[in-house]
Design an enzyme around this catalytic site. Structure first.
Site, mmCIF file in Angstrom:
data_model
loop_
_atom_site.group_PDB
_atom_site.id
_atom_site.type_symbol
_atom_site.label_atom_id
_atom_site.label_comp_id
_atom_site.label_asym_id
_atom_site.label_seq_id
_atom_site.Cartn_x
_atom_site.Cartn_y
_atom_site.Cartn_z
ATOM 1 N N TYR A 23 0.794 -1.234 0.000
ATOM 2 C CA TYR A 23 0.000 0.000 0.000
ATOM 3 C C TYR A 23 0.827 1.285 0.000
ATOM 4 O O TYR A 23 0.257 2.376 0.045
ATOM 5 C CB TYR A 23 -0.974 -0.016 1.189
ATOM 6 C CG TYR A 23 -1.971 -1.154 1.102
ATOM 7 C CD1 TYR A 23 -2.912 -1.192 0.083
ATOM 8 C CD2 TYR A 23 -1.943 -2.213 2.018
ATOM 9 C CE1 TYR A 23 -3.812 -2.239 -0.031
ATOM 10 C CE2 TYR A 23 -2.852 -3.263 1.923
ATOM 11 C CZ TYR A 23 -3.781 -3.267 0.904
ATOM 12 O OH TYR A 23 -4.677 -4.295 0.785
ATOM 13 N N HIS A 100 -8.405 1.306 -6.764
ATOM 14 C CA HIS A 100 -7.722 0.366 -5.868
ATOM 15 C C HIS A 100 -6.229 0.564 -5.984
ATOM 16 O O HIS A 100 -5.698 0.732 -7.090
ATOM 17 C CB HIS A 100 -8.071 -1.083 -6.206
ATOM 18 C CG HIS A 100 -9.507 -1.385 -5.962
ATOM 19 N ND1 HIS A 100 -10.032 -1.484 -4.695
ATOM 20 C CD2 HIS A 100 -10.533 -1.541 -6.819
ATOM 21 C CE1 HIS A 100 -11.327 -1.702 -4.784
ATOM 22 N NE2 HIS A 100 -11.659 -1.739 -6.064
HETATM 23 O O1 CA2 Z 1 -6.097 -2.287 -3.269
HETATM 24 C C1 CA2 Z 1 -6.959 -1.633 -2.684
HETATM 25 O O2 CA2 Z 1 -7.005 -0.409 -2.722
HETATM 26 C C2 CA2 Z 1 -7.991 -2.362 -1.815
HETATM 27 O O3 CA2 Z 1 -9.241 -1.662 -1.923
HETATM 28 C C3 CA2 Z 1 -7.469 -2.292 -0.391
HETATM 29 C C4 CA2 Z 1 -8.355 -3.051 0.592
HETATM 30 C C5 CA2 Z 1 -8.588 -4.475 0.111
HETATM 31 O O4 CA2 Z 1 -9.509 -5.127 0.975
HETATM 32 C C6 CA2 Z 1 -9.133 -4.516 -1.296
HETATM 33 O O5 CA2 Z 1 -9.252 -5.850 -1.695
HETATM 34 C C7 CA2 Z 1 -8.213 -3.791 -2.261
HETATM 35 C C8 CA2 Z 1 -7.678 -3.109 1.969
HETATM 36 C C9 CA2 Z 1 -7.320 -1.774 2.519
HETATM 37 C C10 CA2 Z 1 -6.331 -1.971 3.616
HETATM 38 O O6 CA2 Z 1 -5.583 -0.811 3.723
HETATM 39 C C11 CA2 Z 1 -4.405 -0.874 4.418
HETATM 40 C C12 CA2 Z 1 -3.569 0.173 4.249
HETATM 41 C C13 CA2 Z 1 -2.367 0.160 4.892
HETATM 42 C C14 CA2 Z 1 -2.007 -0.893 5.705
HETATM 43 C C15 CA2 Z 1 -2.878 -1.937 5.861
HETATM 44 C C16 CA2 Z 1 -4.088 -1.930 5.213
#
Ligand code: CA2
Length: 142
Positions: A23, A100
């Site tokens: 991320y 995403h």
């Molecule tokens: O890739 C993406 O932007 C997602 O929407 C992110 C979601 C995930 O469930 C989707 O499948 C794809 C998860 C967000 C989690 O965000 C975090 C950010 C930093 C550290 C941990 C988690």
């Protein structure tokens, strides 16, 4: 003045603090400031909102979806589960773009379905956090 809302769903408040390999290193606060500044530089009001709560995201879609020019949304994990967020997107007038950071289709099986994709005007995935700016630029310069 054009108005664009950028909505982020659950856990995206953790950006820049965990899992940088997936991320990135930038915090949501820094990213939001860059989107607002980019909007200002181009005469566009950019409104940012993040929530871990499904109903609050629906409220934000409804609150912006009838008078904003566009909505960018990263529904986070709700992408794969939320009929209610899909229904809210389908109900509003503004075009909604799905963003995403990762490329969910290349990840676990349960991420391969997006319940919102069919009701969105477009979107990007797999471009990292730059994907938001790519969509923002595309809307502003459309
Ligand atoms: O890739 C993406 O932007 C997602 O929407 C992110 C979601 C995930 O469930 C989707 O499948 C794809 C998860 C967000 C989690 O965000 C975090 C950010 C930093 C550290 C941990 C988690």
């Amino acid at each position: 003045m054009k108005r664009i809302a950028i909505l982020n769903g659950p856990n995206l408040n953790l950006l820049g603090t965990r899992e940088p390999g997936v991320y990135g290193h930038q915090t949501l606060e820094d990213l939001e400031a860059s989107w607002v500044a980019f909007g200002q530089a181009h005469g566009v009001e950019v409104i940012c909102f993040q929530s871990n709560v499904e109903g609050e995201l629906i409220d934000a879609i409804q609150a912006n979806g009838f008078d904003a020019d566009a909505i960018l949304i990263n529904p986070g994990g709700y992408t794969h589960t939320s009929v209610a967020i899909r229904d809210a997107i389908a109900a509003v007038d503004a075009p909604v773009y799905e963003v995403h950071i990762s490329h969910p289709e290349a990840r676990e099986e349960f991420r391969k379905t997006s319940l919102v994709r069919e009701v969105c005007a477009g979107g990007v995935s797999g471009l990292g956090v730059r994907g938001y700016m790519t969509v923002l630029e595309s809307i502003i310069f459309k």
